[in-house]
Design a protein around this motif. Sequence first.
Motif, PDB file in Angstrom:
ATOM      1  N   VAL A   1       0.838  -1.200   0.000  1.00 21.48           N
ATOM      2  CA  VAL A   1       0.000   0.000   0.000  1.00 21.48           C
ATOM      3  C   VAL A   1       0.876   1.254   0.000  1.00 21.48           C
ATOM      4  O   VAL A   1       0.610   2.216  -0.733  1.00 21.48           O
ATOM      5  CB  VAL A   1      -0.951   0.008   1.211  1.00 21.48           C
ATOM      6  N   MET A   2       1.929   1.248   0.824  1.00 15.53           N
ATOM      7  CA  MET A   2       2.843   2.396   0.835  1.00 15.53           C
ATOM      8  C   MET A   2       3.518   2.570  -0.519  1.00 15.53           C
ATOM      9  O   MET A   2       3.690   3.697  -1.005  1.00 15.53           O
ATOM     10  CB  MET A   2       3.890   2.217   1.939  1.00 15.53           C
ATOM     11  N   GLY A   3       3.892   1.450  -1.136  1.00 12.68           N
ATOM     12  CA  GLY A   3       4.502   1.519  -2.465  1.00 12.68           C
ATOM     13  C   GLY A   3       3.537   2.063  -3.491  1.00 12.68           C
ATOM     14  O   GLY A   3       3.911   2.875  -4.347  1.00 12.68           O
ATOM     15  N   LEU A   4       2.271   1.654  -3.395  1.00 14.28           N
ATOM     16  CA  LEU A   4       1.249   2.132  -4.328  1.00 14.28           C
ATOM     17  C   LEU A   4       1.017   3.631  -4.166  1.00 14.28           C
ATOM     18  O   LEU A   4       0.911   4.362  -5.161  1.00 14.28           O
ATOM     19  CB  LEU A   4      -0.055   1.364  -4.093  1.00 14.28           C
ATOM     20  N   ILE A   5       0.967   4.093  -2.918  1.00  8.28           N
ATOM     21  CA  ILE A   5       0.803   5.530  -2.672  1.00  8.28           C
ATOM     22  C   ILE A   5       1.992   6.308  -3.225  1.00  8.28           C
ATOM     23  O   ILE A   5       1.834   7.371  -3.845  1.00  8.28           O
ATOM     24  CB  ILE A   5       0.626   5.792  -1.166  1.00  8.28           C
ATOM     25  N   GLY A   6       3.187   5.764  -3.021  1.00 11.43           N
ATOM     26  CA  GLY A   6       4.391   6.408  -3.554  1.00 11.43           C
ATOM     27  C   GLY A   6       4.364   6.507  -5.066  1.00 11.43           C
ATOM     28  O   GLY A   6       4.749   7.535  -5.646  1.00 11.43           O
ATOM     29  N   ILE A   7       3.891   5.449  -5.725  1.00 21.31           N
ATOM     30  CA  ILE A   7       3.790   5.452  -7.191  1.00 21.31           C
ATOM     31  C   ILE A   7       2.813   6.521  -7.664  1.00 21.31           C
ATOM     32  O   ILE A   7       3.083   7.260  -8.624  1.00 21.31           O
ATOM     33  CB  ILE A   7       3.369   4.059  -7.702  1.00 21.31           C
ATOM     34  N   LEU A   8       1.664   6.618  -6.988  1.00 21.50           N
ATOM     35  CA  LEU A   8       0.655   7.606  -7.366  1.00 21.50           C
ATOM     36  C   LEU A   8       1.189   9.031  -7.214  1.00 21.50           C
ATOM     37  O   LEU A   8       0.993   9.886  -8.094  1.00 21.50           O
ATOM     38  CB  LEU A   8      -0.608   7.415  -6.524  1.00 21.50           C
ATOM     39  N   ILE A   9       1.877   9.294  -6.099  1.00 23.09           N
ATOM     40  CA  ILE A   9       2.436  10.630  -5.877  1.00 23.09           C
ATOM     41  C   ILE A   9       3.497  10.947  -6.919  1.00 23.09           C
ATOM     42  O   ILE A   9       3.521  12.049  -7.505  1.00 23.09           O
ATOM     43  CB  ILE A   9       3.031  10.727  -4.455  1.00 23.09           C
TER      44      ILE A   9
ATOM     45  N   ALA B   1       3.777   9.679  -9.888  1.00 22.41           N
ATOM     46  CA  ALA B   1       3.153   9.823 -11.203  1.00 22.41           C
ATOM     47  C   ALA B   1       2.564  11.219 -11.377  1.00 22.41           C
ATOM     48  O   ALA B   1       2.666  11.825 -12.455  1.00 22.41           O
ATOM     49  CB  ALA B   1       2.070   8.770 -11.392  1.00 22.41           C
ATOM     50  N   VAL B   2       1.946  11.745 -10.312  1.00 21.10           N
ATOM     51  CA  VAL B   2       1.392  13.104 -10.379  1.00 21.10           C
ATOM     52  C   VAL B   2       2.509  14.120 -10.561  1.00 21.10           C
ATOM     53  O   VAL B   2       2.409  15.050 -11.373  1.00 21.10           O
ATOM     54  CB  VAL B   2       0.571  13.412  -9.104  1.00 21.10           C
ATOM     55  N   VAL B   3       3.603  13.967  -9.802  1.00 18.86           N
ATOM     56  CA  VAL B   3       4.751  14.874  -9.929  1.00 18.86           C
ATOM     57  C   VAL B   3       5.319  14.823 -11.336  1.00 18.86           C
ATOM     58  O   VAL B   3       5.660  15.852 -11.935  1.00 18.86           O
ATOM     59  CB  VAL B   3       5.836  14.512  -8.889  1.00 18.86           C
ATOM     60  N   ASN B   4       5.385  13.611 -11.899  1.00 19.74           N
ATOM     61  CA  ASN B   4       5.986  13.450 -13.223  1.00 19.74           C
ATOM     62  C   ASN B   4       5.123  14.034 -14.342  1.00 19.74           C
ATOM     63  O   ASN B   4       5.602  14.259 -15.454  1.00 19.74           O
ATOM     64  CB  ASN B   4       6.268  11.973 -13.504  1.00 19.74           C
ATOM     65  N   LEU B   5       3.846  14.269 -14.053  1.00 19.30           N
ATOM     66  CA  LEU B   5       3.000  14.960 -15.034  1.00 19.30           C
ATOM     67  C   LEU B   5       3.512  16.365 -15.304  1.00 19.30           C
ATOM     68  O   LEU B   5       3.346  16.901 -16.410  1.00 19.30           O
ATOM     69  CB  LEU B   5       1.554  15.034 -14.531  1.00 19.30           C
ATOM     70  N   PHE B   6       4.177  16.974 -14.310  1.00 19.59           N
ATOM     71  CA  PHE B   6       4.645  18.349 -14.435  1.00 19.59           C
ATOM     72  C   PHE B   6       6.110  18.439 -14.861  1.00 19.59           C
ATOM     73  O   PHE B   6       6.485  19.354 -15.597  1.00 19.59           O
ATOM     74  CB  PHE B   6       4.457  19.086 -13.095  1.00 19.59           C
ATOM     75  N   ILE B   7       6.930  17.471 -14.410  1.00 21.13           N
ATOM     76  CA  ILE B   7       8.362  17.572 -14.736  1.00 21.13           C
ATOM     77  C   ILE B   7       8.773  16.690 -15.912  1.00 21.13           C
ATOM     78  O   ILE B   7       9.831  16.900 -16.505  1.00 21.13           O
ATOM     79  CB  ILE B   7       9.224  17.247 -13.507  1.00 21.13           C
ATOM     80  N   ALA B   8       7.926  15.677 -16.253  1.00 22.74           N
ATOM     81  CA  ALA B   8       8.172  14.804 -17.412  1.00 22.74           C
ATOM     82  C   ALA B   8       9.595  14.252 -17.429  1.00 22.74           C
ATOM     83  O   ALA B   8      10.322  14.369 -18.418  1.00 22.74           O
ATOM     84  CB  ALA B   8       7.874  15.556 -18.701  1.00 22.74           C
ATOM     85  N   SER B   9      10.004  13.646 -16.322  1.00 23.03           N
ATOM     86  CA  SER B   9      11.349  13.082 -16.219  1.00 23.03           C
ATOM     87  C   SER B   9      11.347  11.624 -16.665  1.00 23.03           C
ATOM     88  O   SER B   9      10.583  10.811 -16.150  1.00 23.03           O
ATOM     89  CB  SER B   9      11.836  13.175 -14.767  1.00 23.03           C
ATOM     90  N   SER B  10      12.215  11.295 -17.622  1.00 24.81           N
ATOM     91  CA  SER B  10      12.295   9.912 -18.097  1.00 24.81           C
ATOM     92  C   SER B  10      12.875   9.003 -17.013  1.00 24.81           C
ATOM     93  O   SER B  10      12.494   7.832 -16.899  1.00 24.81           O
ATOM     94  CB  SER B  10      13.143   9.828 -19.366  1.00 24.81           C
ATOM     95  N   MET B  11      13.796   9.530 -16.199  1.00 26.56           N
ATOM     96  CA  MET B  11      14.365   8.732 -15.117  1.00 26.56           C
ATOM     97  C   MET B  11      13.308   8.416 -14.060  1.00 26.56           C
ATOM     98  O   MET B  11      13.214   7.284 -13.575  1.00 26.56           O
ATOM     99  CB  MET B  11      15.535   9.475 -14.470  1.00 26.56           C
ATOM    100  N   LEU B  12      12.490   9.417 -13.713  1.00 29.56           N
ATOM    101  CA  LEU B  12      11.437   9.183 -12.737  1.00 29.56           C
ATOM    102  C   LEU B  12      10.414   8.192 -13.282  1.00 29.56           C
ATOM    103  O   LEU B  12       9.914   7.340 -12.547  1.00 29.56           O
ATOM    104  CB  LEU B  12      10.753  10.499 -12.364  1.00 29.56           C
ATOM    105  N   GLN B  13      10.120   8.286 -14.581  1.00 26.11           N
ATOM    106  CA  GLN B  13       9.183   7.339 -15.185  1.00 26.11           C
ATOM    107  C   GLN B  13       9.733   5.917 -15.143  1.00 26.11           C
ATOM    108  O   GLN B  13       8.990   4.960 -14.915  1.00 26.11           O
ATOM    109  CB  GLN B  13       8.898   7.734 -16.635  1.00 26.11           C
ATOM    110  N   PHE B  14      11.044   5.780 -15.338  1.00 22.30           N
ATOM    111  CA  PHE B  14      11.690   4.469 -15.243  1.00 22.30           C
ATOM    112  C   PHE B  14      11.523   3.900 -13.829  1.00 22.30           C
ATOM    113  O   PHE B  14      11.177   2.719 -13.649  1.00 22.30           O
ATOM    114  CB  PHE B  14      13.174   4.586 -15.590  1.00 22.30           C
ATOM    115  N   ILE B  15      11.752   4.750 -12.826  1.00 21.24           N
ATOM    116  CA  ILE B  15      11.635   4.308 -11.428  1.00 21.24           C
ATOM    117  C   ILE B  15      10.188   3.936 -11.108  1.00 21.24           C
ATOM    118  O   ILE B  15       9.913   2.925 -10.452  1.00 21.24           O
ATOM    119  CB  ILE B  15      12.127   5.425 -10.481  1.00 21.24           C
ATOM    120  N   ILE B  16       9.244   4.757 -11.586  1.00 21.21           N
ATOM    121  CA  ILE B  16       7.819   4.479 -11.363  1.00 21.21           C
ATOM    122  C   ILE B  16       7.438   3.140 -11.972  1.00 21.21           C
ATOM    123  O   ILE B  16       6.738   2.326 -11.343  1.00 21.21           O
ATOM    124  CB  ILE B  16       6.951   5.605 -11.960  1.00 21.21           C
TER     125      ILE B  16
END
Length: 247
Positions: A160-168, A170-185
């Motif tokens: 559940v904590m991992g899922l919440i982290g992924i959701l947060i 993903a929302v952040v990455n909508l604004f910064i569009a980081s390929s590295m963050l998308q890889f981690i997600i």
Amino acid sequence: MAYNVDRRTMTRGQAEAAQIDVGLRSYMLRVYNLMASGLLLSGIVAVMIDVVPVFRDLFYVTQGGQMVGLTLLGTLAMWSPLIVLFGAMFMMRSASAAMVQSMYWLFVALQGVGLSVLLQIYTDASVVRVFFITAAAFAGLSLYGYTTKRNLSGMASFLVMGLIGILIAAVVNLFIASSMLQFIISAAGVLVFAGLTAYDTQRIKEEYSATMDRETMSKSATWGALSLYINFINLLQFLLYFLGNRE
């Protein structure tokens, strides 16, 4: 005489255990059939939107045959599964079995609109290939959850904590569009939904009770199918990031 009583008692207990085992197999088969039917319906909707221009134009803004954005209807359709899901959760206790199933079919049909985006981003061949890879991985994980003697409930809080982290993230990455963050997600998403597949399978199995009435069993099976459906879809999307070939 005591020996005979014990033997009769054991035989009765074995018969009851066998009856529960047969009922459990039937129940789990019902869950998997509902989930597979949901995937089929979502796939049909996605393919129809992808191959029929009239349907595609309802949801996507295209330019030169390529998707460049969403129409208003497309935007609404993308968010509508969440609305249906939250509505179903809110009505979970009071809704009838027929209502729960209706909301399930509505959810998976609307989810097909979102899945049609994958057919715009990735080649059809790679989507099919990754679908079967996901199906094989899902089957193995679900089988593990069904057969293991290990209690997987301890994983729940971490998942559940991992899922919440992924959701947060993903929302952040909508604004910064980081390929590295998308890889981690995506990497975290594969691990989290792999764990959820095994955990949810065990949870669904343990929630089964031979004493459930038909209405309760129908609702329970539908909720179980929805959990596994969501795990499968998310696992597919995250694996496509690593294994899919873009158009």
